[in-house]
Design a protein around this motif. Structure first.
Motif, short mmCIF file in Angstrom:
data_model
loop_
_atom_site.label_atom_id
_atom_site.label_comp_id
_atom_site.label_asym_id
_atom_site.label_seq_id
_atom_site.Cartn_x
_atom_site.Cartn_y
_atom_site.Cartn_z
N ASN A 38 52.30 35.37 41.69
CA ASN A 38 51.54 34.22 41.23
C ASN A 38 50.26 34.63 40.51
OD1 ASN A 38 49.27 34.32 43.12
ND2 ASN A 38 50.72 33.67 44.68
N SER A 39 49.70 33.69 39.76
CA SER A 39 48.54 33.98 38.92
C SER A 39 47.32 34.40 39.72
CB SER A 39 48.22 32.74 38.07
OG SER A 39 49.29 32.39 37.23
N ARG A 53 50.83 32.80 32.93
CA ARG A 53 51.89 31.99 33.55
C ARG A 53 53.27 32.57 33.27
NH1 ARG A 53 50.13 28.84 29.23
NH2 ARG A 53 51.69 28.47 27.60
N SER A 96 53.72 35.64 35.44
CA SER A 96 54.02 35.16 36.79
C SER A 96 55.49 34.77 36.91
CB SER A 96 53.12 33.97 37.13
OG SER A 96 53.40 33.50 38.43
N ARG A 97 56.00 34.07 35.90
CA ARG A 97 57.41 33.66 35.92
C ARG A 97 58.34 34.87 35.88
NH1 ARG A 97 61.71 32.93 32.82
NH2 ARG A 97 60.68 33.79 30.98
N LEU A 105 47.72 38.08 40.50
CA LEU A 105 47.53 38.91 39.31
C LEU A 105 46.04 39.06 38.99
CD1 LEU A 105 50.40 37.50 37.05
CD2 LEU A 105 50.33 39.75 38.14
#
Length: 315
Positions: A26-27, A17, A20-21, A30
């Motif tokens: 987004n996860s 997470r 992602s930030r 990934l």
């Protein structure tokens, strides 16, 4: 789990997470890059949680650089492993051409199941801005040229619009529950004959962490002031693929921008066509390129207090 965990040797490791930030990927994407293409190799905790090193984050940034240059994700690993390969030997964009053809064929065949598969696949493998820039925006432009007075064109257009309303609307619904940034209202202008420009813009803004309220039809201008007050939005984004009427552009939009306490922005072909008409107004011109427009709006919201309007981003 803490946002940043340390392994032996004090090597900083980041949960998915946080990656992602930091990267904007987004996860789901990934994980897809790891499983399908071996682009990432995160450390695993005894419970199976992924932990990424700083080198992994840098690798994600390199992947994004290649994707934004038009390289399909399936060809990125070779370039990462041979970064000094001559440009002439680098893979082309044949995969994008194939995806364009598949998407156009699905729309023309009214094959919503295939559309669903292509939509989900594209957003699982690529960040939303890459999907829109390399796939959805050029495909919609291609289709609009094909739809010019062709039998069945209206059926194809409305089918695609209904499909994207449902899919993007669902994504907005779930994303809004965890959005931590500004609240943006996205609506079409009166002459817009299709919601596609606004829908894609709403998707991109949502992917940046903003809460997005998307309207399917134009609001009377006098109610946009009410929308700011009642909905508590931090910005209004109006979209259109048409030039819109001169009076609306030259008088009504500037007057509305002066009355609002939040930025009033414009995107889509109307922003390109009418930029000179709005040069001396407080309307924020974001442009026709939707990923660029969304990025400009994101910067505006991040760097401008909500009570300041009138920034122009059309340079």
């Amino acid at each position: 789990m803490n946002d940043k965990a340390n392994l032996p040797g004090d090597t900083p490791r980041y949960p998915i997470r946080e990656v992602s930030r930091l990267t904007g990927v987004n996860s789901v994407t990934l994980r897809a890059w790891e499983r399908r293409y071996g682009l990432l190799r995160p450390h695993r905790t005894p419970k199976g949680h992924r932990l990424y090193a700083r080198e992994d984050i840098e690798r994600v940034e390199h992947i994004l650089q290649w994707l934004h240059r038009g390289v399909p994700v399936s060809q990125v690993r070779e370039l990462l492993e041979q970064p000094d390969a001559p440009a002439s030997h680098r893979p082309g964009a044949d995969d994008w051409t194939s995806q364009h053809q598949q998407l156009i064929a699905a729309v023309e065949a009214l094959d919503t199941a295939r559309l669903d598969a292509l939509f989900n696949q594209s957003l699982a493998l690529y960040p939303a801005d890459v999907c829109v820039e390399k796939l959805w925006q050029p495909v919609i432009h291609n289709l609009e040229e094909r739809w010019d007075e062709r039998l069945g064109a209206t059926l194809q257009r409305r089918t695609l619009e209904a499909f994207l309303r449902t899919r993007i609307g669902t994504r907005l619904y779930h994303a809004n529950s965890r959005a931590e940034k500004a609240h943006v209202l996205v609506a079409p202008l009166p002459e817009a004959d299709s919601p596609l420009t606004g829908l894609l813009a709403a998707l991109l803004i949502s992917e940046q962490g903003h809460r997005v309220q998307w309207l399917d039809a134009p609001l009377p201008f006098q109610e946009l002031n009410l929308a700011e007050e009642r909905l508590g939005v931090d910005a209004l984004l109006l979209a259109s693929s048409k030039a819109e009427k001169p009076d609306l552009i030259r008088r009504q939009l500037p007057r509305l921008a002066d009355q609002l306490g939040v930025p009033l922005a414009l995107c889509g072909p109307v922003a390109r066509i009418r930029a000179s008409d709005l040069a001396d107004s407080r309307v924020v011109i974001l442009g026709d390129d939707l990923p660029v427009a969304a990025s400009r709006l994101n910067d505006l919201l991040a760097n401008t207090p909500h009570n300041e309007t009138g920034m122009h981003l059309n340079e």
